[in-house]
Design a protein around this motif. Structure first.
Motif, PDB file in Angstrom:
ATOM      1  N   GLY A 239     125.690  70.726  50.819  1.00 53.58           N
ATOM      2  CA  GLY A 239     125.321  71.357  49.563  1.00 53.58           C
ATOM      3  C   GLY A 239     125.622  70.407  48.424  1.00 53.58           C
ATOM      4  O   GLY A 239     125.808  69.195  48.620  1.00 53.58           O
ATOM      5  N   HIS A 240     125.710  70.953  47.222  1.00 52.16           N
ATOM      6  CA  HIS A 240     125.920  70.110  46.057  1.00 52.16           C
ATOM      7  C   HIS A 240     126.417  70.973  44.913  1.00 52.16           C
ATOM      8  O   HIS A 240     125.863  72.044  44.656  1.00 52.16           O
ATOM      9  CB  HIS A 240     124.614  69.420  45.656  1.00 52.16           C
ATOM     10  N   ALA A 241     127.466  70.534  44.244  1.00 54.51           N
ATOM     11  CA  ALA A 241     127.942  71.208  43.039  1.00 54.51           C
ATOM     12  C   ALA A 241     127.161  70.671  41.853  1.00 54.51           C
ATOM     13  O   ALA A 241     127.279  69.493  41.497  1.00 54.51           O
ATOM     14  CB  ALA A 241     129.438  70.968  42.857  1.00 54.51           C
ATOM     15  N   ALA A 242     126.338  71.512  41.251  1.00 52.87           N
ATOM     16  CA  ALA A 242     125.451  71.080  40.168  1.00 52.87           C
ATOM     17  C   ALA A 242     126.192  71.062  38.843  1.00 52.87           C
ATOM     18  O   ALA A 242     127.117  71.847  38.608  1.00 52.87           O
ATOM     19  CB  ALA A 242     124.246  72.010  40.083  1.00 52.87           C
ATOM     20  N   LEU A 243     125.754  70.181  37.968  1.00 53.36           N
ATOM     21  CA  LEU A 243     126.337  70.043  36.633  1.00 53.36           C
ATOM     22  C   LEU A 243     125.653  71.037  35.695  1.00 53.36           C
ATOM     23  O   LEU A 243     124.744  70.692  34.947  1.00 53.36           O
ATOM     24  CB  LEU A 243     126.172  68.609  36.132  1.00 53.36           C
ATOM     25  N   VAL A 244     126.097  72.299  35.751  1.00 56.73           N
ATOM     26  CA  VAL A 244     125.472  73.363  34.963  1.00 56.73           C
ATOM     27  C   VAL A 244     126.547  74.322  34.457  1.00 56.73           C
ATOM     28  O   VAL A 244     127.673  74.342  34.961  1.00 56.73           O
ATOM     29  CB  VAL A 244     124.444  74.159  35.804  1.00 56.73           C
ATOM     30  N   LEU A 245     126.178  75.113  33.475  1.00 55.87           N
ATOM     31  CA  LEU A 245     127.079  76.124  32.956  1.00 55.87           C
ATOM     32  C   LEU A 245     127.282  77.215  33.995  1.00 55.87           C
ATOM     33  O   LEU A 245     126.325  77.804  34.482  1.00 55.87           O
ATOM     34  CB  LEU A 245     126.515  76.730  31.664  1.00 55.87           C
ATOM     35  N   ASP A 246     128.537  77.500  34.297  1.00 52.10           N
ATOM     36  CA  ASP A 246     128.912  78.546  35.238  1.00 52.10           C
ATOM     37  C   ASP A 246     130.017  79.352  34.566  1.00 52.10           C
ATOM     38  O   ASP A 246     131.121  78.838  34.344  1.00 52.10           O
ATOM     39  CB  ASP A 246     129.395  77.920  36.547  1.00 52.10           C
TER      40      ASP A 246
ATOM     41  N   HIS B  53     125.530  73.490  29.168  1.00 54.88           N
ATOM     42  CA  HIS B  53     125.673  74.420  28.054  1.00 54.88           C
ATOM     43  C   HIS B  53     124.704  75.590  28.135  1.00 54.88           C
ATOM     44  O   HIS B  53     124.656  76.417  27.228  1.00 54.88           O
ATOM     45  CB  HIS B  53     125.468  73.674  26.734  1.00 54.88           C
ATOM     46  N   SER B  54     123.922  75.651  29.212  1.00 56.88           N
ATOM     47  CA  SER B  54     122.961  76.745  29.361  1.00 56.88           C
ATOM     48  C   SER B  54     122.785  77.069  30.835  1.00 56.88           C
ATOM     49  O   SER B  54     122.788  76.176  31.697  1.00 56.88           O
ATOM     50  CB  SER B  54     121.606  76.368  28.745  1.00 56.88           C
ATOM     51  N   ALA B  55     122.629  78.374  31.119  1.00 58.73           N
ATOM     52  CA  ALA B  55     122.385  78.814  32.487  1.00 58.73           C
ATOM     53  C   ALA B  55     120.931  78.543  32.863  1.00 58.73           C
ATOM     54  O   ALA B  55     120.121  78.124  32.039  1.00 58.73           O
ATOM     55  CB  ALA B  55     122.713  80.298  32.610  1.00 58.73           C
ATOM     56  N   TYR B  56     120.593  78.813  34.133  1.00 57.96           N
ATOM     57  CA  TYR B  56     119.233  78.553  34.608  1.00 57.96           C
ATOM     58  C   TYR B  56     118.230  79.442  33.867  1.00 57.96           C
ATOM     59  O   TYR B  56     118.442  80.643  33.696  1.00 57.96           O
ATOM     60  CB  TYR B  56     119.149  78.816  36.107  1.00 57.96           C
ATOM     61  N   GLU B  57     117.130  78.833  33.446  1.00 55.36           N
ATOM     62  CA  GLU B  57     116.071  79.520  32.731  1.00 55.36           C
ATOM     63  C   GLU B  57     114.725  78.946  33.158  1.00 55.36           C
ATOM     64  O   GLU B  57     114.660  77.861  33.747  1.00 55.36           O
ATOM     65  CB  GLU B  57     116.273  79.389  31.216  1.00 55.36           C
TER      66      GLU B  57
END
Length: 662
Positions: free
Chosen positions: A436-443, A357-361
């Protein structure tokens, strides 16, 4: 009450420009005294990386254009900057400028522009630098120690990499001979030297072809002589079948390292004198990852002897490890993925983290209180979060009963739903690497599709990082087989269970994911179309002289030795299997890509010519491997949506029609 409208045709406030403006993430966070610095993407500024400064009072400034803090060592780059706190004059920052790859010095509190520390070389790709480490006490004005990549000819493999010292007085800006080489012990690939707390030793990581750093690396240690060069170089750990992606000296003079000798990247502590090694927290989890860039950091020691470490299986969290007891306490917070860029400042740990629910910060953990807070690049919802997808972490079953990890993002839009009896189209996303790896993050690029009624399934196929060495090794000599089968198994399962429309499945990916997409389109009948982005399409060409040095022998493990199995290279290459291609496709390619060059796409298109397969080929000047410019990303995602609209049979008036040639 949501209105009913066909999947794929839903209106959405997440347009291509919005998705492009949020592409990328902060990287390479580091402390300089009481300040924090990092790099941040600027898609609207031709994709440059800004060097950002957060002062002690919390104010944020950046080194403005045209400065672009990004290294090209091994083409994927690495840590591009470092800083040191001086007693007078404020901090001194050293960074790599992307345009000429020179090292520059910069006084942020001074009145002059950054000035060069290294020269330009006319040979091949020139002189490149990564992972700088300032040593103010060395020489009259101090030095910076780093990795030097020096081309010796015009071919991408005609080069060498050494540990080098650059004087901070600028004397090397016009004179290459002013650069000191720290050791004559050579490896094809090296990381920058870590200096022990007493200043008497240096340690670094090295490896050689045909190994990749996740196959096997060596940890080397040397005495630092009075002349500032390294003597009595010894190998302390690692080997052909042991990957050590990071080392760090502990305050007590022992060496901390991450090693996968157990089958998982776990943390160890090593006595450099006796060689005695302790496993600090044995778990079937990863405490590190693949070293795709020079200078990544998954753990950092604190002054009190504790260790800040990123760890997890599939997803990651930040924990504080007590090496004496093995106790591990995780930081509170919503984040499901921490980037490999940790730094410490006193009792504080700073990292880069994101969630679904949030991008990288930029996140700070105060280990004294256990409190976390966001201190940089804060996520801000550009639209109502109701338009964000809700991922479901799943484990599918592949051929032979093997597990396949994936994240499934169903269509989601608060104002729209699909008609009764209609199943949504789905696009399988194959990540790059392939380690590589598909991360569980907001995209927001995923949200661009899901908010329009198109589902996305990110597949961490066999070979992906994050699940142990055995899972990574599934792809050894099986590239183009296991990855293709795993993606097809996920797509097939989604169709069989009634989640996805079996007649409206697509696949897309970039780099190694582009390979998997093209291999899937030419090797299966699962997909109705596909998007292939800066791909590998001809193994024989890519495995000889059509890529950069870092991956020039990667296929020896992914496919097999070319000299022994040349037929395998031919049989698996999409360029030799275009007779099996029956569905429309979109090719997207940067014109300046040294890793997957345009010639691969051109050869594939020549083989397709005259076969009547609808397709489009979009090229982008000024783009390399990975799109960074906003206008490129807008065109690419809108072209992809237009392809799906034409193939899946829904209307989209908000994107330019993509012309499909036959």
């Amino acid at each position: 009450m949501p209105s009913t409208q066909s999947y794929g045709s839903w209106p959405s406030p997440i347009d291509a420009a919005l998705a492009a403006s949020h592409d990328g993430r902060p990287e390479y966070a580091g402390a300089v005294g009481d300040e924090l610095w990092w790099t941040e993407p600027r898609p609207a500024e031709a994709g440059r990386r800004a060097l950002v400064r957060r002062a002690a009072d919390g104010t944020t400034t950046e080194l403005p254009a045209p400065w672009n803090a990004r290294s090209r060592v091994i083409e994927y780059g690495g840590q591009p900057w470092a800083g040191t706190e001086r007693t007078q004059g404020g901090p001194l920052i050293v960074f790599v400028h992307f345009d000429d790859q020179r090292l520059y010095a910069y006084e942020p509190d001074g009145d002059r522009a950054p000035w060069p520390l290294t020269p330009v070389s006319p040979v091949g790709g020139g002189l490149r630098w990564a992972d700088p480490r300032p040593h103010p006490g060395r020489g009259p004005a101090g030095e910076v120690w780093c990795v030097l990549e020096e081309f010796t000819g015009d071919a991408p493999t005609e080069l060498r990499r050494v540990l080098a010292a650059v004087p901070l007085d600028g004397s090397a800006a016009e004179d290459r001979t002013a650069v000191r080489e720290l050791t004559d012990v050579r490896h094809r690939f090296v990381t920058a030297p870590e200096v022990s707390p007493d200043g008497r030793r240096a340690a670094w990581i090295g490896w050689d072809h045909p190994r990749m750093p996740w196959d096997g690396t060596e940890v080397l240690v040397a005495a630092i002589g009075d002349d500032g060069t390294f003597h009595d170089v010894r190998t302390l750990a690692g080997g052909p079948d042991e990957s050590v992606p990071q080392i760090q000296w502990a305050p007590d003079g022992r060496l901390l390292l991450a090693s996968d000798r157990s089958g998982w990247w776990n943390l160890y502590r090593l006595d450099p004198d006796s060689g005695a090694t302790e496993e600090l927290c044995p778990r079937e989890e990863e405490f590190a990852g693949p070293l795709w860039k020079i200078g990544l950091a998954w753990f950092r020691p604190l002054e009190n002897g504790l260790i800040a470490t990123i760890h997890g299986k599939g997803t990651t969290t930040l924990g504080i490890l007590d090496p004496e007891t093995g106790g591990l306490v995780d930081a509170a917070g919503p984040w499901t993925e921490w980037a490999a860029t940790l730094t410490v400042r006193g009792s504080q740990v700073i990292g880069v983290a994101a969630s679904p629910h949030s991008a990288y910060e930029i996140v700070e953990l105060d280990t004294a209180t256990g409190h976390t807070r966001i201190i940089g690049a804060p996520h801000e919802d550009a639209v109502d979060p109701a338009y964000y997808p809700q991922p479901v972490v799943r484990t599918f079953t592949g051929p032979g009963g093997r597990e396949i990890h994936a994240q499934v993002y169903p269509p989601r839009n608060p104002g729209h739903t699909g008609p009764d009896g209609e199943l949504p189209p789905y696009v399988v996303w194959a990540h790059g690497g392939p380690t590589g790896h598909a991360a569980l993050v907001l995209d927001l690029e995923i949200a661009y599709f899901t908010s329009r009624g198109i589902g996305v399934a990110e597949v961490n196929y066999g070979g992906s990082a994050g699940y142990g060495r055995d899972y990574r090794n599934r792809l050894r000599e099986q590239w183009g087989v296991v990855d293709v089968e795993d993606c097809a198994a996920v797509a097939g399962a989604l169709a069989a269970e009634g989640t996805a429309d079996p007649g409206r499945l697509a696949i897309r990916g970039g780099s190694a994911g582009g390979w998997t997409s093209a291999a899937s389109l030419t090797g299966t009948d699962v997909y109705a179309c596909g998007t292939v982005i800066y791909p590998i399409l001809d193994l024989a060409g890519w495995g000889t002289d059509e890529t950069h040095d870092f991956e020039s022998q990667y296929l020896e493990s992914l496919v097999g030795p070319l000299a022994e199995v040349p037929e395998r290279y031919r049989e698996r290459s999409p360029v030799t299997r275009t007779d099996r291609l029956t569905v429309p496709f979109l090719l997207l390619q940067g014109e300046d890509d040294p890793i997957c060059p345009p010639v691969q796409c051109e050869r594939f298109l020549a083989a397709v010519e005259g076969r009547g397969i609808p397709h489009a080929y979009r090229t982008y000047p000024g783009e390399g491997h990975g799109f960074r410019r906003a206008d490129t990303m807008i065109d690419a995602v809108e072209s992809e949506l237009s392809l799906y609209a034409q193939v899946f049979g829904f209307e989209r008036s908000d994107v330019p029609p993509l012309e499909l040639k036959k």
